[in-house]
Motif scaffolding. Structure first.
Motif, mmCIF file in Angstrom:
data_model
loop_
_atom_site.group_PDB
_atom_site.id
_atom_site.type_symbol
_atom_site.label_atom_id
_atom_site.label_comp_id
_atom_site.label_asym_id
_atom_site.label_seq_id
_atom_site.Cartn_x
_atom_site.Cartn_y
_atom_site.Cartn_z
ATOM 1 N N LEU A 139 42.875 46.061 46.559
ATOM 2 C CA LEU A 139 43.764 44.984 47.009
ATOM 3 C C LEU A 139 43.415 43.658 46.340
ATOM 4 O O LEU A 139 44.303 42.898 45.943
ATOM 5 C CB LEU A 139 43.673 44.835 48.535
ATOM 6 N N ALA A 140 42.113 43.377 46.230
ATOM 7 C CA ALA A 140 41.695 42.126 45.596
ATOM 8 C C ALA A 140 42.117 42.086 44.137
ATOM 9 O O ALA A 140 42.558 41.043 43.632
ATOM 10 C CB ALA A 140 40.176 41.961 45.709
ATOM 11 N N SER A 141 42.000 43.213 43.443
ATOM 12 C CA SER A 141 42.407 43.263 42.035
ATOM 13 C C SER A 141 43.895 42.993 41.884
ATOM 14 O O SER A 141 44.319 42.236 40.999
ATOM 15 C CB SER A 141 42.062 44.642 41.449
ATOM 16 N N VAL A 142 44.696 43.587 42.775
ATOM 17 C CA VAL A 142 46.143 43.329 42.743
ATOM 18 C C VAL A 142 46.428 41.870 43.070
ATOM 19 O O VAL A 142 47.298 41.237 42.458
ATOM 20 C CB VAL A 142 46.877 44.260 43.726
ATOM 21 N N GLY A 143 45.662 41.320 44.035
ATOM 22 C CA GLY A 143 45.845 39.919 44.404
ATOM 23 C C GLY A 143 45.590 38.973 43.243
ATOM 24 O O GLY A 143 46.358 38.031 42.997
ATOM 25 N N VAL A 144 44.519 39.221 42.499
ATOM 26 C CA VAL A 144 44.212 38.393 41.324
ATOM 27 C C VAL A 144 45.304 38.549 40.271
ATOM 28 O O VAL A 144 45.708 37.568 39.622
ATOM 29 C CB VAL A 144 42.832 38.773 40.739
ATOM 30 N N LEU A 145 45.804 39.773 40.114
ATOM 31 C CA LEU A 145 46.876 40.011 39.151
ATOM 32 C C LEU A 145 48.131 39.216 39.533
ATOM 33 O O LEU A 145 48.774 38.603 38.671
ATOM 34 C CB LEU A 145 47.203 41.500 39.080
ATOM 35 N N VAL A 146 48.464 39.208 40.817
ATOM 36 C CA VAL A 146 49.630 38.444 41.287
ATOM 37 C C VAL A 146 49.437 36.955 41.035
ATOM 38 O O VAL A 146 50.362 36.258 40.577
ATOM 39 C CB VAL A 146 49.883 38.716 42.790
ATOM 40 N N LEU A 147 48.240 36.461 41.308
ATOM 41 C CA LEU A 147 47.960 35.046 41.054
ATOM 42 C C LEU A 147 48.087 34.716 39.571
ATOM 43 O O LEU A 147 48.460 33.602 39.201
ATOM 44 C CB LEU A 147 46.550 34.693 41.543
#
Length: 300
Positions: A139-147
């Motif tokens: 989830l954190a990796s996807v979150g950074v990608l979205v940012l």
């Protein structure tokens, strides 16, 4: 074997909680102080190193009779040369983020930090991820990608998270306690920082800003050292899982300051990335609580 009474245990836990709230509260509200300083970010970092070195080393001397010479003796002191460099970089980047009105981005770095620490544990220490931890990292990796979709990689967030995560990794390998390790790091970098300030003053390049800024400069060391000393107290009196969960108080306060007080813009994309990172932290918290309960059951 020393038997600790329930009353003593309760008192130690209460003291630990108060110390943790104090440490993370100061860290969370510190942007209000850094905003007062109208001096270059590099000079603020030099002041932090020089003043904190005096306070922490004096504290160690008064409490444990540990001298700077003893702190810099042995091979382990070289390990703290590396961790001190990471800590210095972390301090510089954080104050830079506050100075450039990017407190929200800085807060996300400290939200990401525990997740990056988990990843480093897998890569460098051979630790294995539990199911909830795998979900958290994903989830954190996807979150950074979205940012990253909005304005490129959130480099301040990633720089703060990575410097502090690698700092924790090095400190984990050190046999020295939290305060002695910090004292060693400050003995390496405090004196050169103080010398640099003297050189700047001699060349007329030392800036203090307006009257409010100049009045705040003598307190830079206290704002830096106080939460570190309180954290050391909390770490001794509380379970590691509780200390770990309470650490989210600081970036939460920073995020609220950036959004509500400093009026930083939080776009829909940034909200989406932040929510994913917070969901990752929730998964990590569940994993931490489960491991704590299993350990307690095993001891019982």
């Amino acid at each position: 074997m020393t038997v600790i009474s329930p009353t003593e245990t309760s008192r130690r836990t209460t003291d630990g909680l108060l110390a943790a709230v104090g440490a993370y509260g100061i860290w969370g509200l510190a942007p209000l102080f850094w905003k007062l300083l109208e001096i270059p970010v590099l000079q603020i970092t030099l002041w932090r190193l020089a003043q904190a070195a005096v306070l922490v080393v004096l504290f160690l001397w008064l409490r444990r009779r540990v001298s700077p010479r003893a702190l810099l003796t042995g091979r382990v002191s070289l390990l703290h040369l590396g961790s001190g460099l990471l800590l210095t970089g972390n301090w510089f980047i954080y104050v830079y983020a506050v100075d450039t009105d990017r407190v929200v981005e800085a807060s996300l770095g400290y939200f990401i930090n525990p997740l990056m620490s988990v990843a480093l544990g897998v890569v460098f220490l051979g630790e294995r991820l539990l199911p909830f931890q795998k979900v958290a990292v994903g989830l954190a990796s996807v979150g950074v990608l979205v940012l990253s979709l909005e304005s490129g990689l959130p480099w301040i967030s990633l720089a703060l998270a990575s410097t502090f995560a690698f700092y924790g990794l090095i400190r984990k390998r050190s046999p020295r306690g939290s305060l002695a390790g910090l004292g060693t790091e400050l003995c390496w970098f405090g004196p050169p920082a103080g010398l640099a300030l003297l050189v700047l003053a001699g060349q007329g390049g030392l800036e203090l800003g307006d009257a409010v800024s100049a009045a705040a400069v003598p307190f830079i060391g206290a704002i830096t050292a106080a939460p570190l000393l309180l954290f050391a107290v909390a770490a001794r009196r509380l379970d590691l899982s509780m200390v770990g969960l309470m650490q989210y108080l600081a970036p939460t306060l920073q995020f609220l300051l950036g959004y509500l007080v400093f009026n930083e813009v939080v776009t829909t994309t940034r909200w989406a990335g932040s929510v994913l990172i917070w969901a990752a932290l929730a998964a990590l918290a569940v994993s931490t609580i489960r491991m704590s309960r299993r350990a307690a059951a095993g001891m019982g």
